[in-house]
Design a protein around this motif. Structure first.
Motif, PDB file in Angstrom:
ATOM      1  N   ASP A 192      49.652  36.085  39.151  1.00  0.00           N
ATOM      2  CA  ASP A 192      49.068  36.095  37.794  1.00  0.00           C
ATOM      3  C   ASP A 192      48.610  37.533  38.407  1.00  0.00           C
ATOM      4  N   ALA A 193      49.966  38.744  38.309  1.00  0.00           N
ATOM      5  CA  ALA A 193      49.371  39.826  38.426  1.00  0.00           C
ATOM      6  C   ALA A 193      48.396  40.052  37.747  1.00  0.00           C
ATOM      7  N   ARG A 194      48.013  39.433  37.060  1.00  0.00           N
ATOM      8  CA  ARG A 194      46.497  40.122  36.521  1.00  0.00           C
ATOM      9  C   ARG A 194      45.509  39.907  37.187  1.00  0.00           C
ATOM     10  N   ALA A 195      45.586  38.859  38.090  1.00  0.00           N
ATOM     11  CA  ALA A 195      44.095  38.623  39.125  1.00  0.00           C
ATOM     12  C   ALA A 195      45.146  38.888  40.736  1.00  0.00           C
ATOM     13  N   GLU A 211      43.902  41.175  47.288  1.00  0.00           N
ATOM     14  CA  GLU A 211      44.945  41.752  47.098  1.00  0.00           C
ATOM     15  C   GLU A 211      45.009  41.006  46.507  1.00  0.00           C
ATOM     16  N   PRO A 212      46.664  41.490  45.569  1.00  0.00           N
ATOM     17  CA  PRO A 212      47.110  40.948  43.866  1.00  0.00           C
ATOM     18  C   PRO A 212      47.799  39.811  44.372  1.00  0.00           C
ATOM     19  N   ASP A 213      48.054  38.767  43.553  1.00  0.00           N
ATOM     20  CA  ASP A 213      48.090  37.340  43.048  1.00  0.00           C
ATOM     21  C   ASP A 213      49.211  37.492  42.843  1.00  0.00           C
ATOM     22  N   PRO A 214      49.846  36.909  44.155  1.00  0.00           N
ATOM     23  CA  PRO A 214      51.702  36.533  43.961  1.00  0.00           C
ATOM     24  C   PRO A 214      51.742  36.048  42.534  1.00  0.00           C
TER      25      PRO A 214
END
Length: 157
Positions: free
Chosen positions: A106-109, A101-104
């Motif tokens: 860091d949008a890139r992680a 899932e997207p990392d809240p």
């Protein structure tokens, strides 16, 4: 020239080898218990029963926090390379245990998180570990089991 004694029995009885053998036995018992647990999702129970889920997959179960973790964090916790952990995560994702899932923060992680199926697997893991530990206590006695646990805890830190 090497100075080795003729007696080589120490190679089979040194502490590291005994700990590794004990860990293999413990993990095998945990997986056996999980394969029989009716609360384990059927597909995962079948994989465990056919030995398709192994000690490497236990690394994810042992090390993935409930809130999830980045792949690099998970690999570090498990003492594995990022690539090897990535392969395990891919396999566990295909089985429905985890998702990326997207990392809240860091949008890139991306973060690896347990799915509902993975949380059911984790609960079964908790129950199996408790039973395997109880069996260990019964096999060696409570006093020895306590000393072993305290000694390993002190040595591991």
């Amino acid at each position: 020239m090497l100075n080795l004694t003729a007696e080589q029995g120490w190679r089979e009885t040194h502490l590291g080898r005994l700990m590794a053998a004990a860990l293999r036995r413990f993990d095998a018992r945990v997986l056996e218990l999980m394969a029989r647990n009716v609360d384990v999702p059927l597909a995962l129970g079948n994989l465990a029963a056919r030995a398709q889920v192994g000690a490497a997959h236990i690394h994810i179960t042992r090390h993935l926090p409930l809130q999830g973790a980045r792949l690099t964090e998970l690999a570090t916790q498990a003492g594995m390379s990022k690539q090897a952990m990535g392969d395990l995560v891919d396999q566990c994702a295909a089985w429905g245990m985890v998702a990326r899932e997207p990392d809240p923060l860091d949008a890139r992680a991306r973060r690896v998180v347990f799915t509902a199926t993975g949380l059911a697997w984790l609960k079964a893991f908790q129950d199996a570990v408790a039973q395997a530990e109880d069996e260990f206590h019964q096999a060696v006695g409570t006093e020895v089991a306590t000393v072993v646990a305290l000694g390993l805890e002190a040595y591991a830190t």
